[in-house]
Design a protein around this motif. Structure first.
Motif, PDB file in Angstrom:
ATOM      1  N   PRO A  51      43.216  45.123  43.337  1.00 23.04           N
ATOM      2  CA  PRO A  51      42.112  44.343  43.908  1.00 23.04           C
ATOM      3  C   PRO A  51      42.040  44.496  45.423  1.00 23.04           C
ATOM      4  CG  PRO A  51      43.926  42.888  43.293  1.00 23.04           C
ATOM      5  CD  PRO A  51      44.349  44.281  42.937  1.00 23.04           C
ATOM      6  N   PRO A  53      40.695  42.520  48.489  1.00 21.35           N
ATOM      7  CA  PRO A  53      40.108  41.232  48.842  1.00 21.35           C
ATOM      8  C   PRO A  53      39.010  41.400  49.882  1.00 21.35           C
ATOM      9  CG  PRO A  53      42.324  41.430  49.772  1.00 21.35           C
ATOM     10  CD  PRO A  53      42.021  42.725  49.087  1.00 21.35           C
ATOM     11  N   SER A  55      35.417  39.603  51.751  1.00 22.10           N
ATOM     12  CA  SER A  55      34.637  38.376  51.941  1.00 22.10           C
ATOM     13  C   SER A  55      33.406  38.488  51.042  1.00 22.10           C
ATOM     14  CB  SER A  55      34.211  38.253  53.394  1.00 22.10           C
ATOM     15  OG  SER A  55      33.286  39.278  53.698  1.00 22.10           O
ATOM     16  N   PRO A  56      32.800  37.357  50.652  1.00 24.22           N
ATOM     17  CA  PRO A  56      31.618  37.433  49.773  1.00 24.22           C
ATOM     18  C   PRO A  56      30.531  38.350  50.329  1.00 24.22           C
ATOM     19  CG  PRO A  56      32.366  35.167  49.968  1.00 24.22           C
ATOM     20  CD  PRO A  56      33.206  35.968  50.926  1.00 24.22           C
ATOM     21  N   GLU A  59      31.629  41.966  49.946  1.00 21.96           N
ATOM     22  CA  GLU A  59      31.574  42.354  48.534  1.00 21.96           C
ATOM     23  C   GLU A  59      30.134  42.664  48.127  1.00 21.96           C
ATOM     24  OE1 GLU A  59      33.494  39.704  45.692  1.00 21.96           O
ATOM     25  OE2 GLU A  59      32.298  40.611  44.093  1.00 21.96           O
ATOM     26  N   ASN A 112      39.194  45.381  54.743  1.00 24.39           N
ATOM     27  CA  ASN A 112      40.453  45.312  54.002  1.00 24.39           C
ATOM     28  C   ASN A 112      40.736  46.518  53.112  1.00 24.39           C
ATOM     29  OD1 ASN A 112      41.340  42.838  54.953  1.00 24.39           O
ATOM     30  ND2 ASN A 112      39.953  41.752  53.571  1.00 24.39           N
ATOM     31  N   THR A 162      39.323  47.533  42.339  1.00 26.42           N
ATOM     32  CA  THR A 162      38.309  46.549  42.017  1.00 26.42           C
ATOM     33  C   THR A 162      38.151  45.626  43.222  1.00 26.42           C
ATOM     34  OG1 THR A 162      37.698  44.724  40.563  1.00 26.42           O
ATOM     35  CG2 THR A 162      40.042  45.063  40.895  1.00 26.42           C
ATOM     36  N   ARG A 164      36.961  42.610  42.579  1.00 23.78           N
ATOM     37  CA  ARG A 164      36.890  41.290  41.935  1.00 23.78           C
ATOM     38  C   ARG A 164      38.236  40.579  41.996  1.00 23.78           C
ATOM     39  NH1 ARG A 164      31.887  41.539  39.583  1.00 23.78           N
ATOM     40  NH2 ARG A 164      31.347  43.684  39.228  1.00 23.78           N
ATOM     41  N   GLU A 165      38.140  39.295  41.956  1.00 18.41           N
ATOM     42  CA  GLU A 165      39.346  38.466  41.896  1.00 18.41           C
ATOM     43  C   GLU A 165      40.072  38.766  40.583  1.00 18.41           C
ATOM     44  OE1 GLU A 165      40.344  35.702  43.871  1.00 18.41           O
ATOM     45  OE2 GLU A 165      38.866  36.242  45.401  1.00 18.41           O
ATOM     46  N   GLN A 166      41.376  38.825  40.625  1.00 19.26           N
ATOM     47  CA  GLN A 166      42.149  39.000  39.393  1.00 19.26           C
ATOM     48  C   GLN A 166      42.432  37.649  38.775  1.00 19.26           C
ATOM     49  OE1 GLN A 166      43.200  42.540  38.539  1.00 19.26           O
ATOM     50  NE2 GLN A 166      41.363  42.317  39.759  1.00 19.26           N
ATOM     51  N   SER A 167      42.187  37.539  37.458  1.00 19.98           N
ATOM     52  CA  SER A 167      42.455  36.243  36.834  1.00 19.98           C
ATOM     53  C   SER A 167      43.842  36.245  36.212  1.00 19.98           C
ATOM     54  CB  SER A 167      41.393  35.960  35.778  1.00 19.98           C
ATOM     55  OG  SER A 167      41.236  37.083  34.955  1.00 19.98           O
TER      56      SER A 167
END
Ligand code: HEC
Length: 167
Positions: A51, A53, A55-56, A59, A112, A162, A164-167
């Motif tokens: 991932p 990271p 910022s919105p 992204e 990042n 990715t 996206r946040e990892q769940s």
């Protein structure tokens, strides 16, 4: 074409492939191997991508750039279909310039993107550069393999990263 008809076609296609596989078992494993390769992204359910990271807003921008890439690829293919090699080369160079700009941005300390991501981006640039160089040959036997290399570079990065946040 009705949905039912299309569904039947798919089933018929599968059956035909099955019959073919029994008939020529050597090439069957090859077909299966390719199929597996194609599924390598969709089978990323246990997501092993790294991932990044963002910022919105970063992204959002990243996604817009990616959608633009896909669109450009389609327009380049379209130009090749029309045998407009000049346009295809121009678009490839434009695409490249756009990507170079992104790469320069991504390597700024404020962003990042890890160095390995930047290497994959640079490999994609190199492939697109080579494609732009080869398009004026107007020889699809040379253009297609190089086009494939560009797409391989897209896929290589998608398999690794990715946003996206990892769940
Ligand atoms: C250096 C890395 C890299 C390269 C090269 C790259 N991508 Fe991406 N792409 C990404 C990442 C990271 C994502 C976000 C994946 C996620 O988390 O959903 C992405 C997402 C996408 C998306 C989905 C956008 C959305 O709406 O979510 C498309 C479409 C896409 N890329 C197309 C392409 C195409 C076409 C190419 C090649 C011409 C390409 N990408 C090359 C890293 C890359």
């Amino acid at each position: 074409m009705s949905r039912l008809y299309r569904g039947r076609q798919i089933i018929l296609g599968r059956v035909a492939l099955g019959v073919l596989c029994v008939a020529v078992s050597a090439s069957c494993s090859e077909v299966e191997r390719r199929h597996d390769e194609q599924q390598s992204i969709s089978s990323l359910t246990s997501d092993s991508r790294h991932p990044i990271p963002l910022s919105p807003s970063a992204e959002k921008e990243h996604r817009a750039v990616m959608l633009q890439h896909l669109e450009t690829i389609q327009v380049i293919v379209n130009a090749l279909v029309d045998e407009d090699y000049e346009l295809a080369r121009g678009l490839t160079e434009l695409h490249l310039g756009f990507f170079m700009h992104r790469l320069a941005k991504a390597s700024q300390p404020s962003e990042n993107f890890p160095p390995a991501y930047q290497e994959l981006a640079a490999a994609h640039n190199a492939a697109a550069e080579e494609l732009a160089r080869i398009i004026p040959t107007r020889d699809m036997k040379q253009i297609l393999p190089q086009f494939n290399n560009v797409l391989k570079a897209c896929v290589a990065c998608h398999l690794e990263y990715t946003v996206r946040e990892q769940s």
